[in-house]
Write a protein that holds these residues in place. Structure first.
Motif, PDB file in Angstrom:
ATOM      1  N   ILE A   1     -88.042  25.026 -84.765  1.00 22.49           N
ATOM      2  CA  ILE A   1     -87.729  24.836 -83.348  1.00 22.49           C
ATOM      3  C   ILE A   1     -88.969  25.169 -82.516  1.00 22.49           C
ATOM      4  O   ILE A   1     -89.686  26.120 -82.808  1.00 22.49           O
ATOM      5  CB  ILE A   1     -86.561  25.738 -82.905  1.00 22.49           C
ATOM      6  CG1 ILE A   1     -85.367  25.582 -83.869  1.00 22.49           C
ATOM      7  CG2 ILE A   1     -86.163  25.434 -81.478  1.00 22.49           C
ATOM      8  CD1 ILE A   1     -84.794  24.202 -83.937  1.00 22.49           C
ATOM      9  N   GLY A   2     -89.219  24.385 -81.473  1.00 25.34           N
ATOM     10  CA  GLY A   2     -90.327  24.672 -80.575  1.00 25.34           C
ATOM     11  C   GLY A   2     -91.670  24.171 -81.048  1.00 25.34           C
ATOM     12  O   GLY A   2     -92.705  24.497 -80.451  1.00 25.34           O
ATOM     13  N   GLU A   3     -91.712  23.381 -82.098  1.00 29.04           N
ATOM     14  CA  GLU A   3     -92.959  22.805 -82.598  1.00 29.04           C
ATOM     15  C   GLU A   3     -92.643  21.471 -83.271  1.00 29.04           C
ATOM     16  O   GLU A   3     -91.482  21.170 -83.559  1.00 29.04           O
ATOM     17  CB  GLU A   3     -93.627  23.744 -83.599  1.00 29.04           C
ATOM     18  CG  GLU A   3     -92.765  24.073 -84.811  1.00 29.04           C
ATOM     19  CD  GLU A   3     -93.419  25.081 -85.740  1.00 29.04           C
ATOM     20  OE1 GLU A   3     -94.529  25.548 -85.419  1.00 29.04           O
ATOM     21  OE2 GLU A   3     -92.826  25.386 -86.781  1.00 29.04           O
ATOM     22  N   LYS A   4     -93.659  20.686 -83.498  1.00 25.02           N
ATOM     23  CA  LYS A   4     -93.453  19.414 -84.180  1.00 25.02           C
ATOM     24  C   LYS A   4     -93.193  19.664 -85.662  1.00 25.02           C
ATOM     25  O   LYS A   4     -93.922  20.415 -86.306  1.00 25.02           O
ATOM     26  CB  LYS A   4     -94.677  18.513 -84.015  1.00 25.02           C
ATOM     27  CG  LYS A   4     -94.882  18.018 -82.600  1.00 25.02           C
ATOM     28  CD  LYS A   4     -96.043  17.034 -82.527  1.00 25.02           C
ATOM     29  CE  LYS A   4     -96.213  16.507 -81.107  1.00 25.02           C
ATOM     30  NZ  LYS A   4     -97.320  15.515 -81.001  1.00 25.02           N
ATOM     31  N   LEU A   5     -92.169  19.023 -86.187  1.00 23.01           N
ATOM     32  CA  LEU A   5     -91.861  19.172 -87.615  1.00 23.01           C
ATOM     33  C   LEU A   5     -92.874  18.429 -88.474  1.00 23.01           C
ATOM     34  O   LEU A   5     -93.158  18.832 -89.601  1.00 23.01           O
ATOM     35  CB  LEU A   5     -90.457  18.638 -87.907  1.00 23.01           C
ATOM     36  CG  LEU A   5     -89.279  19.504 -87.436  1.00 23.01           C
ATOM     37  CD1 LEU A   5     -87.966  18.765 -87.656  1.00 23.01           C
ATOM     38  CD2 LEU A   5     -89.253  20.837 -88.181  1.00 23.01           C
ATOM     39  N   GLY A   6     -93.408  17.327 -87.956  1.00 25.35           N
ATOM     40  CA  GLY A   6     -94.359  16.534 -88.732  1.00 25.35           C
ATOM     41  C   GLY A   6     -93.738  15.316 -89.372  1.00 25.35           C
ATOM     42  O   GLY A   6     -94.250  14.811 -90.376  1.00 25.35           O
ATOM     43  N   VAL A   7     -92.644  14.800 -88.803  1.00 29.73           N
ATOM     44  CA  VAL A   7     -92.018  13.586 -89.326  1.00 29.73           C
ATOM     45  C   VAL A   7     -93.033  12.446 -89.285  1.00 29.73           C
ATOM     46  O   VAL A   7     -93.942  12.435 -88.449  1.00 29.73           O
ATOM     47  CB  VAL A   7     -90.755  13.246 -88.503  1.00 29.73           C
ATOM     48  CG1 VAL A   7     -91.120  12.880 -87.064  1.00 29.73           C
ATOM     49  CG2 VAL A   7     -89.950  12.136 -89.149  1.00 29.73           C
ATOM     50  N   ASP A   8     -92.882  11.469 -90.184  1.00 29.91           N
ATOM     51  CA  ASP A   8     -93.874  10.398 -90.297  1.00 29.91           C
ATOM     52  C   ASP A   8     -93.647   9.288 -89.274  1.00 29.91           C
ATOM     53  O   ASP A   8     -93.517   8.108 -89.614  1.00 29.91           O
ATOM     54  CB  ASP A   8     -93.900   9.822 -91.717  1.00 29.91           C
ATOM     55  CG  ASP A   8     -92.526   9.478 -92.257  1.00 29.91           C
ATOM     56  OD1 ASP A   8     -91.522   9.873 -91.635  1.00 29.91           O
ATOM     57  OD2 ASP A   8     -92.463   8.832 -93.322  1.00 29.91           O
ATOM     58  N   LEU A   9     -93.617   9.682 -88.006  1.00 33.63           N
ATOM     59  CA  LEU A   9     -93.588   8.762 -86.872  1.00 33.63           C
ATOM     60  C   LEU A   9     -94.596   9.271 -85.850  1.00 33.63           C
ATOM     61  O   LEU A   9     -94.819  10.487 -85.745  1.00 33.63           O
ATOM     62  CB  LEU A   9     -92.195   8.692 -86.238  1.00 33.63           C
ATOM     63  CG  LEU A   9     -91.088   7.980 -87.011  1.00 33.63           C
ATOM     64  CD1 LEU A   9     -89.814   7.948 -86.181  1.00 33.63           C
ATOM     65  CD2 LEU A   9     -91.475   6.573 -87.410  1.00 33.63           C
ATOM     66  N   PRO A  10     -95.198   8.381 -85.063  1.00 33.29           N
ATOM     67  CA  PRO A  10     -96.245   8.820 -84.137  1.00 33.29           C
ATOM     68  C   PRO A  10     -95.727   9.378 -82.819  1.00 33.29           C
ATOM     69  O   PRO A  10     -96.517   9.773 -81.973  1.00 33.29           O
ATOM     70  CB  PRO A  10     -97.030   7.522 -83.889  1.00 33.29           C
ATOM     71  CG  PRO A  10     -96.020   6.437 -84.050  1.00 33.29           C
ATOM     72  CD  PRO A  10     -95.060   6.911 -85.110  1.00 33.29           C
TER      73      PRO A  10
END
Length: 659
Positions: free
Chosen positions: A398-407
């Motif tokens: 929570i509160g940060e980018k998870l890093g999913v493979d979408l821009p």
């Protein structure tokens, strides 16, 4: 002595002459590369664009493929058109369109070919092929067009269109040329390097009139185009289309993933559109219609929308408080001493509080957590407790980018001590009474549906998650994906503390806040409802939220559902989640009564409730100090002591919430 010097000088000149002669012999006789360069008037360099890689679902069903089409190029200096009007009728364009295209072509180059019409179908090309011989200066080039047979998941897939001038100028490694196609948004952009392949070059001889005379030197200098790599996703296309149907006449998101792998099974952004609309030569017209749609179908809500999580956030409060030692499964709280209203009768232990979503219970849990290691009468204790709370919560992603493979993933907002110090103009000028709405997932918290689905997966796994991702294989199934999509991320919560929370989640579905029909036989769904405040439209239009997983033991699917303006989380959102989980686990829908009821529901807000586009004349100029201006948002749960927030950040995030 002088005689010897003369012979030395003559010898040096002879040696230099021999070296030059040898070099010229090599360049003119042995090396053909310079001959190729000097033959530019008689040898044409043809770029061969490779087919982009195709995209498949988790079972190998085709989601995106390439349809052969033709691009028509024009060389202005060579153009000869006997009858312009007849030519326009043949091409199905107007005379002004013809003039505009020709002016652009001349502006680019009078002697170099540029695009006249893109993506002519095989049928259109067959219709004009014979007639083109009467019009000099036009040349067809075979190309391809992206086709989406499933007609779904437009936002996550993205689209392919001509490269923009800005992207052309800022590319780090020179590769693209003007007029090249490139992936935009979604997987098309995220995996552009893999999908685009490698261009080939073919040298063709031609006479002075430009007529091809065959391959130069039998193709010795040609390089073959290499097709792009295929992508294999974790999407279940059958479940995806079913989830799409459930979200008709609704605004929101559905995101489901496999807890054991992090592979995304379903990704719905509603309302949506047919991705084929942005895959034709009518791209510009269709794009303008979509971008002007007040319901914002171009927003990829699972990863771009930010909502207050509401009561779903109580699950994190229960877990971190147990880990801290300030909460036990037997801890009992009534409604006494809480400024928050609640729909349950009060008097719950931990399992009952999760089952009934008791607001006063989690107010007390949060208060005890914040003051656990300090004096509840000091500002400093509030800051120390909030910092400890923040450090625990952030480990859930929570509160940060998870890093999913979408821009396009957004970070959301997890407030910090510094955030409140800045909002309240100075250190220790705020206290617990200013932040207690965080206890039930309101206030400054903003979380995307993807992160709540990941929270459900973390609880299903009893304390760890793998970064959610769409693609499970590049080139071949199960190969080529980055290592970060295989790595487990652990929270700092002991596995033993998850069991009472999971039991409470199961009780919530079986006999708690969830609509009775959503407890489908054979699914064993565990979940938590949430109702996120919608300050703009009033509580009658609060957002319906549900997160959960199924089955209870050895879970196969974790899911988060947001239905905007639909009210209680246990009704609309929980029903969608239950039906999607049933379809994935059973491969069929047996809860037909719930299915039929949900399909009839329409939660689309009327256009009059949506933000209206502003004109330059009516838009007031913002003052220069807007960044530090403070506002008091409406919050009926704690009107006596409203919370201060930064206006600019609050305005920006609220727009994302309500679009």
């Amino acid at each position: 002595m002088l005689e010897n010097r003369k012979f030395i000088i003559i010898g040096v000149f002879c040696l230099v002459g021999l070296l030059y002669a040898a070099r010229l012999f090599y360049l003119q006789i042995l090396d053909d590369s310079y001959a190729l360069e000097s033959s530019s008037n008689s040898i044409k360099r043809v770029i061969e664009v490779p087919y982009r890689g195709q995209i498949y679902d988790r079972s190998g069903k085709l989601m995106v493929y390439n349809t052969p089409v033709y691009d028509l190029y024009v060389t202005p200096k060579r153009v000869k058109i006997p009858d312009t009007l007849a030519f326009c009728r043949m091409m199905d364009i107007t005379l002004p369109e013809f003039d505009s295209i020709m002016n652009l072509a001349k502006g680019y180059s009078a002697v170099k070919p540029s695009v006249f019409l893109r993506q002519l179908s095989k049928e259109d090309y067959a219709r004009i092929q014979d007639a083109l011989v009467d019009y000099r200066g036009f040349e067809p080039v075979m190309s391809s067009m992206r086709t989406y047979p499933a007609h779904t998941m437009a936002n996550a897939l993205g689209y392919v269109s001509e490269i923009s001038k800005k992207r052309l100028e800022t590319q780090e490694t020179p590769y693209y040329r003007q007029g090249d196609y490139v992936g935009h948004n979604g997987l098309e952009e995220a995996y552009e390097v893999d999908l685009r392949g490698r261009r080939g070059i073919k040298y063709v001889m031609q006479n002075v009139r430009g007529v091809d005379k065959g391959s130069f030197k039998n193709g010795e200098f040609d390089t073959a185009a290499v097709a792009g790599k295929n992508l294999y996703t974790g999407i279940d296309i059958d479940v995806q289309r079913y989830a799409d149907s459930l979200m008709l006449n609704k605004v929101g998101a559905v995101i489901a993933l496999d807890p054991s792998t992090g592979e995304i099974i379903t990704s719905v952004s509603a309302p949506t559109y047919d991705p084929n609309l942005l895959s034709s030569r009518f791209f510009s017209k269709n794009y303008r219609k979509l971008i002007s749609n007040p319901y914002k179908p171009l927003i990829n809500r699972p990863v771009m929308a930010s909502y207050r999580p509401g009561s779903t956030f109580k699950l994190i409060q229960a877990l971190i408080a147990q880990q801290q030692g300030s909460l036990f499964t037997s801890t009992y709280y009534s409604h006494a001493g809480s400024p928050m209203r609640c729909h349950c009768r009060g008097g719950n232990n931990l399992r009952g509080a999760v089952q009934n979503s008791c607001n006063p219970y989690f107010y007390q849990v949060f208060r005890k957590y914040i003051y656990h290691n300090g004096n509840p009468n000091t500002f400093k204790a509030s800051a120390l407790g909030l910092q400890e709370w923040h450090d625990h919560v952030i480990k859930f992603g929570i509160g940060e980018k998870l890093g999913v493979d979408l821009p396009s993933e957004l970070r959301g907002n997890l407030p910090t001590v510094g955030f409140y110090d800045k909002a309240y103009r100075g250190e220790f000028r705020w206290k617990f009474s200013n932040i207690y709405s965080l206890s039930i997932g309101e206030g400054e918290l903003l979380i995307s549906p993807l992160k709540l689905a990941n929270l459900a997966a973390t609880i299903a796994n009893r304390g760890w998650y793998i970064t959610p991702h769409y693609v499970k294989g590049i080139g071949n199934m199960g190969e080529g994906i980055p290592e970060k999509y295989k790595e487990k991320h652990y929270t700092d919560i002991d596995p033993q503390y998850y069991l009472p929370v999971i039991e409470g989640m199961r009780m919530a579905v079986a006999a708690g806040t969830v609509k009775k029909d959503a407890d489908i036989n054979g699914i064993d769904l565990c979940g938590k409802t949430g109702t996120s405040q919608n300050a703009k439209f009033g509580h009658a239009h609060d957002h319906s939220i549900f997160i959960g997983f199924a089955p209870m033991n050895n879970p196969k699917i974790a899911i988060a559902v947001f239905v905007e303006n639909a009210g209680w989380g246990g009704v609309a959102a929980a029903s969608v989640a239950a039906l999607v989980a049933e379809r994935y686990l059973k491969r069929k829908t047996e809860a037909t009564k719930l299915n039929d009821w949900l399909l009839k529901q329409n939660y689309m807000p009327p256009l009059s409730m949506l933000p209206q586009p502003r004109t330059s004349a009516s838009t007031p100029k913002k003052p220069a100090d807007t960044a530090t201006k403070k506002v008091l948002p409406k919050d009926s749960l704690r009107r006596p002591k409203p919370m201060l927030t930064l206006a600019r950040g609050n305005e920006k995030l609220r727009i994302k919430n309500e679009e």
